[in-house]
Design an enzyme around this catalytic site. Structure first.
Site, short mmCIF file in Angstrom:
data_model
loop_
_atom_site.label_atom_id
_atom_site.label_comp_id
_atom_site.label_asym_id
_atom_site.label_seq_id
_atom_site.Cartn_x
_atom_site.Cartn_y
_atom_site.Cartn_z
N ASN A 1 -25.29 3.95 8.64
CA ASN A 1 -25.18 3.83 10.10
C ASN A 1 -26.29 2.88 10.52
OD1 ASN A 1 -25.63 6.20 12.86
ND2 ASN A 1 -24.64 4.22 12.85
N CYS B 1 -29.16 9.62 19.23
CA CYS B 1 -28.66 9.15 17.94
C CYS B 1 -29.59 9.67 16.87
CB CYS B 1 -28.58 7.63 17.90
SG CYS B 1 -28.01 6.99 16.31
N GLY B 2 -29.08 10.58 16.03
CA GLY B 2 -29.92 11.20 15.02
C GLY B 2 -30.38 10.24 13.95
N ASN B 3 -29.48 9.39 13.46
CA ASN B 3 -29.86 8.44 12.42
C ASN B 3 -30.89 7.44 12.94
OD1 ASN B 3 -28.28 9.41 10.25
ND2 ASN B 3 -26.47 8.45 11.12
N HIS C 1 -20.11 16.37 21.56
CA HIS C 1 -19.33 16.36 20.32
C HIS C 1 -18.19 17.37 20.39
CE1 HIS C 1 -21.86 13.83 17.63
NE2 HIS C 1 -22.79 14.16 18.51
N ASN D 1 -17.79 12.29 21.05
CA ASN D 1 -17.81 11.98 19.63
C ASN D 1 -16.89 12.97 18.92
OD1 ASN D 1 -20.17 9.93 19.51
ND2 ASN D 1 -21.04 11.66 20.63
N GLU E 1 -17.45 7.84 16.35
CA GLU E 1 -18.47 7.78 17.40
C GLU E 1 -17.92 7.06 18.62
OE1 GLU E 1 -22.66 7.16 16.92
OE2 GLU E 1 -22.41 6.97 14.74
N CYS F 1 -23.41 9.98 10.91
CA CYS F 1 -23.77 10.28 12.30
C CYS F 1 -24.66 11.51 12.29
CB CYS F 1 -22.52 10.53 13.14
SG CYS F 1 -22.89 10.99 14.86
N GLY F 2 -25.93 11.33 12.61
CA GLY F 2 -26.88 12.43 12.56
C GLY F 2 -26.59 13.52 13.58
N THR F 3 -26.27 13.12 14.83
CA THR F 3 -25.97 14.15 15.83
C THR F 3 -24.65 14.84 15.49
OG1 THR F 3 -24.95 12.48 17.29
CG2 THR F 3 -27.28 13.03 17.66
N GLY F 4 -23.70 14.08 14.89
CA GLY F 4 -22.45 14.71 14.47
C GLY F 4 -22.67 15.75 13.40
#
Length: 271
Positions: free
Chosen positions: A13, A74-76, A151, A182, A200, A209-212
């Site tokens: 990502n 965005c986690g990543n 999400h 998402n 996303e 996707c970190g938050t995913g």
């Protein structure tokens, strides 16, 4: 004026990072962000990240999707910025404050507490967010979780059997989600392992996707599909470890990588 940038990624990502903490950057607009993100005529990325000074944190992080829309979390990208900062730090985002901690095996991120109230997702009207009585073809009864961004999580027998390129945009733009959403399709592998694909909003399907991963792990724990604690979430780009503790806070741990550095002239993108 040439603007320096850093190209980074978290499990594939990828991001273009602009650091405006010590020098002025061009005004970021949706048009300019989308032009930079374009993979054929720009630098190319899933998200453009703009770092700015923050009065309440180590740094402020603004996040622009590939279509130019500005989003909350965005986690990543949080892991990538944590790697750049090189020491424990706090990051101010539209989704709230998060904390990062570079470690020998990657970057750990305290993603905060998940939200489940229908109007916190947000949804257009009240629904049970643990299992919403809605569906799109074979994707039915999703869980909804806000982990700084919204999400919808669908649990399916085989993530690879889902036509995410068709159903992802359909669900993302459904009127049920006034801020779009998402879309996560997940398969439970074992009590401590999940396989996941993510569509996303504003980007499309991404390698990670970190938050995913956070939203999916929490939804699976809430439903009793996996053990409450720490689970491994396998995405096309690699694996993340997601923990949801008794303190209700989510921790995400995984790698981040700097690819290369360069510079560009905003005039080349019409700015």
């Amino acid at each position: 004026m040439r603007v320096p940038f850093i190209k980074m990624h978290g499990l594939g990502n990828d991001f273009v990072v602009l650091d405006g903490r010590e020098g002025a950057l061009p005004e970021m607009t949706a048009r300019l962000a989308a032009a930079i993100a374009d993979r054929k005529t720009g630098i190319g990325c899933d998200q453009l990240i703009v770092l700015e000074p923050s009065p309440r944190a180590t740094v402020r992080m603004r996040i622009f999707n590939a279509d130019g829309s500005e989003v909350e979390a965005c986690g990543n990208a949080s892991r990538a910025v944590g790697l750049l900062l090189g020491a424990p730090a706090t990051i101010d985002t539209l989704g709230g404050l998060i904390a990062t901690d570079p470690q020998s095996d990657g970057v750990a991120v305290d993603m905060g507490e998940p939200r489940f109230d229908w109007d916190s997702i947000p949804l257009a009207y009240p629904l049970d967010t643990l299992a919403m009585p809605v569906g799109w073809n074979e994707l039915e009864n999703p869980a909804a979780v806000n982990v700084g961004n919204p999400h919808a999580v669908f649990f399916v027998p085989d993530t690879n059997a889902i036509a995410l390129d068709q159903l992802g945009p359909l669900i993302e733009h459904d009127p049920l989600f006034p801020q779009r959403v998402n879309v996560n399709v997940a398969t439970i592998v074992s009590p401590d392992e999940i396989r996941l694909r993510v569509w996303e909003r504003g980007v499309g399907e991404t390698r990670a996707c970190g938050t995913g991963a956070c939203a999916t792990a929490v939804a699976a724990m809430r439903r009793g599909l996996v053990t409450r604690g720490t689970v491994r979430v396998n995405l096309p780009g690699g694996a993340l470890l997601i923990g949801w503790g008794a303190d209700n806070r989510i921790t995400m741990t995984g790698p981040a990588t700097e690819s290369f550095r360069g510079s560009f002239d905003p005039a080349d993108f019409g700015a």
